[in-house]
Design a protein around this motif. Structure first.
Motif, PDB file in Angstrom:
ATOM      1  N   ARG A  75       9.073   1.241   6.966  1.00  0.00           N
ATOM      2  CA  ARG A  75       9.462   1.725   5.651  1.00  0.00           C
ATOM      3  C   ARG A  75      10.714   2.547   5.422  1.00  0.00           C
ATOM      4  O   ARG A  75      11.352   2.408   4.331  1.00  0.00           O
ATOM      5  CB  ARG A  75       8.115   2.402   4.937  1.00  0.00           C
ATOM      6  CG  ARG A  75       6.753   1.407   4.821  1.00  0.00           C
ATOM      7  CD  ARG A  75       5.842   2.003   3.834  1.00  0.00           C
ATOM      8  NE  ARG A  75       5.335   3.271   4.268  1.00  0.00           N
ATOM      9  CZ  ARG A  75       4.458   3.593   5.141  1.00  0.00           C
ATOM     10  NH1 ARG A  75       3.904   2.575   5.854  1.00  0.00           N
ATOM     11  NH2 ARG A  75       4.041   4.852   5.482  1.00  0.00           N
ATOM     12  N   ASP A  88       6.512   1.482  -1.124  1.00  0.00           N
ATOM     13  CA  ASP A  88       5.345   2.078  -1.406  1.00  0.00           C
ATOM     14  C   ASP A  88       4.668   2.433   0.001  1.00  0.00           C
ATOM     15  O   ASP A  88       4.099   1.684   0.744  1.00  0.00           O
ATOM     16  CB  ASP A  88       4.392   1.377  -1.965  1.00  0.00           C
ATOM     17  CG  ASP A  88       3.253   1.974  -2.714  1.00  0.00           C
ATOM     18  OD1 ASP A  88       2.571   2.987  -1.784  1.00  0.00           O
ATOM     19  OD2 ASP A  88       2.568   1.351  -3.745  1.00  0.00           O
ATOM     20  N   ASP A  89       4.500   3.913   0.230  1.00  0.00           N
ATOM     21  CA  ASP A  89       3.961   4.366   1.462  1.00  0.00           C
ATOM     22  C   ASP A  89       2.349   4.296   1.227  1.00  0.00           C
ATOM     23  O   ASP A  89       2.017   4.137   2.391  1.00  0.00           O
ATOM     24  CB  ASP A  89       4.155   5.933   1.609  1.00  0.00           C
ATOM     25  CG  ASP A  89       5.708   5.962   1.957  1.00  0.00           C
ATOM     26  OD1 ASP A  89       6.246   5.353   2.642  1.00  0.00           O
ATOM     27  OD2 ASP A  89       6.240   7.238   1.698  1.00  0.00           O
ATOM     28  N   THR A  93       4.036  -1.527   1.471  1.00  0.00           N
ATOM     29  CA  THR A  93       4.790  -2.755   1.058  1.00  0.00           C
ATOM     30  C   THR A  93       6.503  -2.261   0.905  1.00  0.00           C
ATOM     31  O   THR A  93       6.634  -0.983   0.517  1.00  0.00           O
ATOM     32  CB  THR A  93       4.253  -3.319  -0.296  1.00  0.00           C
ATOM     33  OG1 THR A  93       4.476  -2.245  -1.402  1.00  0.00           O
ATOM     34  CG2 THR A  93       2.906  -3.658  -0.026  1.00  0.00           C
ATOM     35  N   LEU A 120      -3.123  -1.042  -4.031  1.00  0.00           N
ATOM     36  CA  LEU A 120      -1.485  -0.912  -4.150  1.00  0.00           C
ATOM     37  C   LEU A 120      -0.671  -2.384  -3.515  1.00  0.00           C
ATOM     38  O   LEU A 120       0.342  -2.670  -4.046  1.00  0.00           O
ATOM     39  CB  LEU A 120      -0.808   0.243  -4.012  1.00  0.00           C
ATOM     40  CG  LEU A 120      -1.414   1.444  -4.521  1.00  0.00           C
ATOM     41  CD1 LEU A 120      -0.733   2.488  -4.071  1.00  0.00           C
ATOM     42  CD2 LEU A 120      -0.778   1.348  -6.169  1.00  0.00           C
ATOM     43  N   GLU A 121      -1.355  -2.674  -2.347  1.00  0.00           N
ATOM     44  CA  GLU A 121      -0.891  -4.039  -1.836  1.00  0.00           C
ATOM     45  C   GLU A 121      -1.202  -5.119  -2.947  1.00  0.00           C
ATOM     46  O   GLU A 121      -0.168  -5.958  -2.973  1.00  0.00           O
ATOM     47  CB  GLU A 121      -1.736  -4.206  -0.499  1.00  0.00           C
ATOM     48  CG  GLU A 121      -1.309  -5.443   0.181  1.00  0.00           C
ATOM     49  CD  GLU A 121      -2.001  -5.696   1.574  1.00  0.00           C
ATOM     50  OE1 GLU A 121      -1.574  -5.525   2.411  1.00  0.00           O
ATOM     51  OE2 GLU A 121      -3.182  -6.217   1.399  1.00  0.00           O
ATOM     52  N   ALA A 124       1.511  -4.572  -5.952  1.00  0.00           N
ATOM     53  CA  ALA A 124       3.121  -5.133  -5.581  1.00  0.00           C
ATOM     54  C   ALA A 124       3.144  -6.717  -5.488  1.00  0.00           C
ATOM     55  O   ALA A 124       3.952  -7.133  -5.767  1.00  0.00           O
ATOM     56  CB  ALA A 124       3.290  -4.467  -3.982  1.00  0.00           C
TER      57      ALA A 124
END
Length: 239
Positions: A75, A88-89, A93, A120-121, A124
């Motif tokens: 990342r 996105d930590d 992603t 959040l995965e 995205a």
């Protein structure tokens, strides 16, 4: 970054793949399926992740390309090497390029804050695959009033993704409240011996509510792809 990963080896004769030496990128996938190939980051070096994303972006400059399950180092390198990448930590992603104009909407509903990496995965993925994601968080059944207060908001979408660990009751409860396509994502969250999410997965597979389907444990990506494709067929502008 090693010099051998800086450029992209020319495409094959039929322009269906790009050979990076360590990977063959399926640049024809968007034509066949409507969506570009996605980078699975686990097992890849940060340099390989960046090179693969760059190759996909070169092949699809007008739409988003996605990488998932990225290490901290990958990342960080994406931030340094890929201008404009959205990293996105928490969801682990990276997205490079503009997302498609959204068709349809997906409610991504989670039982608890500890499910957020999977949520959040999924978010995205939904956005990169051309649908709108509406996040409804921390509405697990231990506080049922929280879920009921969000019922109309959830029902206003075209598809629902329900993310839950422990006994994974949330998908079944939602299945009894709304009549939308509902994709469950069991997560490996819980006290004691939850068998890395197997308990949640078996609970979802045995749901009493009709119409609940499931992806694998912690598979926010798989749920996001399926949900976005369904929503694109249901939303405004769908053929």
């Amino acid at each position: 970054m090693p010099a051998e990963y800086k450029g992209v080896v020319p495409e094959t004769e039929h322009a269906r793949e790009t050979d990076l030496g360590f990977a063959r990128i399926d640049i024809d996938r968007a034509r066949r399926t409507g969506d570009p190939e996605v980078v699975f980051g686990e097992g890849k070096t940060p340099e390989q992740v960046v090179a693969t994303l760059r190759a996909l972006h070169r092949a699809h400059p007008d739409r988003a390309v996605l990488a998932t399950r990225l290490s901290d180092e990958a990342r960080e390198l994406c931030r340094r090497e890929l201008s404009g990448a959205a990293v996105d930590d928490v969801g682990r992603t990276a997205v490079l390029g503009p997302p498609p104009a959204p068709k349809g909407s997906v409610a991504v509903v989670s039982a608890g804050t500890c499910d957020l990496p999977v949520v959040l995965e999924c978010v995205a993925t939904v956005r990169a695959f051309g649908s709108r994601a509406e996040v409804v968080g921390d509405v697990g059944v231990a506080g049922l009033h929280r879920l009921l207060a969000q019922r109309e908001r959830i029902a206003g979408c075209h598809v629902v993704v329900a993310v839950a660990g422990m006994e994974a009751a949330l998908p079944s409860v939602l299945g009894g409240l709304i009549g939308l396509p509902l994709i469950a994502v069991p997560t490996s969250v819980g006290y004691g011996w939850h068998l890395d999410g197997l308990t949640a997965w078996l609970a979802v597979l045995n749901s009493c509510a009709p119409g609940v389907v499931s992806v694998n444990v912690d598979n926010g990506f798989g749920a996001g792809v399926a949900a976005a494709r369904i929503a694109r067929c249901a939303g405004p502008g769908a053929v």
